[in-house]
Design a protein around this motif. Structure first.
Motif: not given
Length: 377
Positions: A28, A48-49, A51, A83, A89, A92-94, A97, A100, A318
């Motif tokens: 990340c 990767e998103a 955590t 988020y 998480y 499936g919520e992220r 990008s 972040w 995004d």
């Protein structure tokens, strides 16, 4: 000596091997996007998103609360909780990008991503004289940079809509020297756009050219002029630590801000002869009026100036390609949808781009200053 550099950086608390960065999953602490060998923006496969643990580490590192993040990026508290929570998480919520990446850059955990615009493919002689007729694709680019709709151009220039629709057309993208289409994944081949000359008369072209402002090279190099309130990072103060939105109190500062906004909303003409890519000097100044999202034509102007494709814009911000295409169209404001079964029109809807998506686009191209967050540990 070179073998000792990572140890020195770690001692100073810098670099990817620092104790601060080791608290995060290494995947990340990467940019979500990168430039390919062909200088196109592509997804970074090593990203990767974050955590919930990564986000918690960031909040501890910067002493920012969830409410602070809500206000910084103009996100509703309930959405932010999805988020950053373990339950969200697992569903499936992220964290987007664009948010972040901005968070990491603001805390100086990664180097800021800075891009240069791909200047519109318009010949210099077309801009310097009205005697050289442009191609249809050049007209298409000029309309995008100007922000005007074909209806506005037709009404102001007297050129019929049929003539404009016939001439303002995107060129055909070709990927090799023999004008053959090839797979998009091949970065070795040359990309170009083919088009044909327009059928405007010299008089019509001269009128069109003057109206859209395509009279000098600065039409390509200078960023488009848009409202100053879209350059503000002063977002809605009602996004706080409480659930949902809190009532916004009218204070003396807010009153002064709203009055001053009427004076600064019209931005002065820039004095710069060309765009300055120095990352320490953003092109547009910061404004203190409350942020207002860009209108579709302003988003269209900036997007055209960057030279990014819809796919590249979607990756950077995004956002889905179909959504940004819609947001750049006139349908995004007061859009009336029609029920296919009943044939009835719905109530007008207004859709705008999200604050964090817009700011990401501006900051990456160094058009607006980026928020800086001081690490506390």
């Amino acid at each position: 000596m070179s073998n000792n550099i990572p140890n020195i950086l770690q001692t100073l608390g810098l670099g990817t091997e620092s104790s601060q960065n080791q608290q995060f999953n290494p995947e990340c602490i990467n940019h979500p996007v990168k430039l390919s060998r062909a200088k196109n923006l592509v997804a970074n496969t090593s990203y990767e998103a974050p955590t919930p643990a990564d986000i918690a580490n960031y909040k501890e590192l910067t002493a920012l609360s969830t409410g602070d993040l809500c206000r910084l990026f103009c996100i509703d508290r309930r959405k932010m909780n999805l988020y950053i929570s373990q339950r969200g998480y697992e569903k499936g919520e992220r964290l987007p990008s664009a948010i972040w990446a901005n968070m990491l850059e603001a805390a100086e955990l990664i180097e800021p991503l800075r891009l240069k615009p791909k200047l519109a493919d318009i010949r210099e002689e077309v801009l310097r004289t009205s005697q050289t007729l442009p191609t249809k694709h050049e007209l298409f680019l000029m309309v995008g940079l100007s922000g005007h709709s074909l209806e506005q151009i037709s009404a102001s220039t007297g050129i019929s809509m049929d003539t404009l629709k016939l001439n303002v057309q995107r060129g055909t993208v070709v990927f090799d020297e023999e004008s053959r289409f090839v797979p998009h994944g091949n970065d070795q081949l040359i990309s170009k756009i083919t088009s044909v000359d327009c059928s405007l008369s010299v008089a019509e072209w001269g009128t069109f050219r003057e109206f859209v402002g395509a009279t000098s090279l600065s039409f390509l190099t200078l960023p488009p002029q848009i409202r100053s309130c879209t350059m503000s990072s002063n977002t809605d103060t009602s996004f706080s630590t409480g659930k949902g939105k809190e009532p916004k109190e009218e204070t003396e500062d807010n009153a002064v801000s709203s009055i001053s906004a009427s004076f600064i909303d019209k931005q002065d003409e820039p004095e710069k002869a060309q765009y300055d890519f120095d990352e320490n000097t953003p092109y547009f100044d910061e404004y203190h009026s409350v942020f207002q999202p860009p209108e579709p034509h302003e988003l269209r102007q900036i997007a055209t100036w960057t030279g990014l494709s819809l796919r590249e814009l979607a990756l950077l911000m995004d956002i889905k390609e179909r959504d940004i295409k819609f947001l750049m169209s006139h349908y995004a404001v007061n859009h009336v949808s029609i029920n296919k079964k009943t044939g009835k029109e719905s109530k007008p809807k207004t859709k705008y781009i999200r604050f964090y998506q817009w700011r990401r686009l501006l900051e990456v191209f160094n058009l607006a200053p980026q928020e800086k967050i001081t690490k506390v540990i």
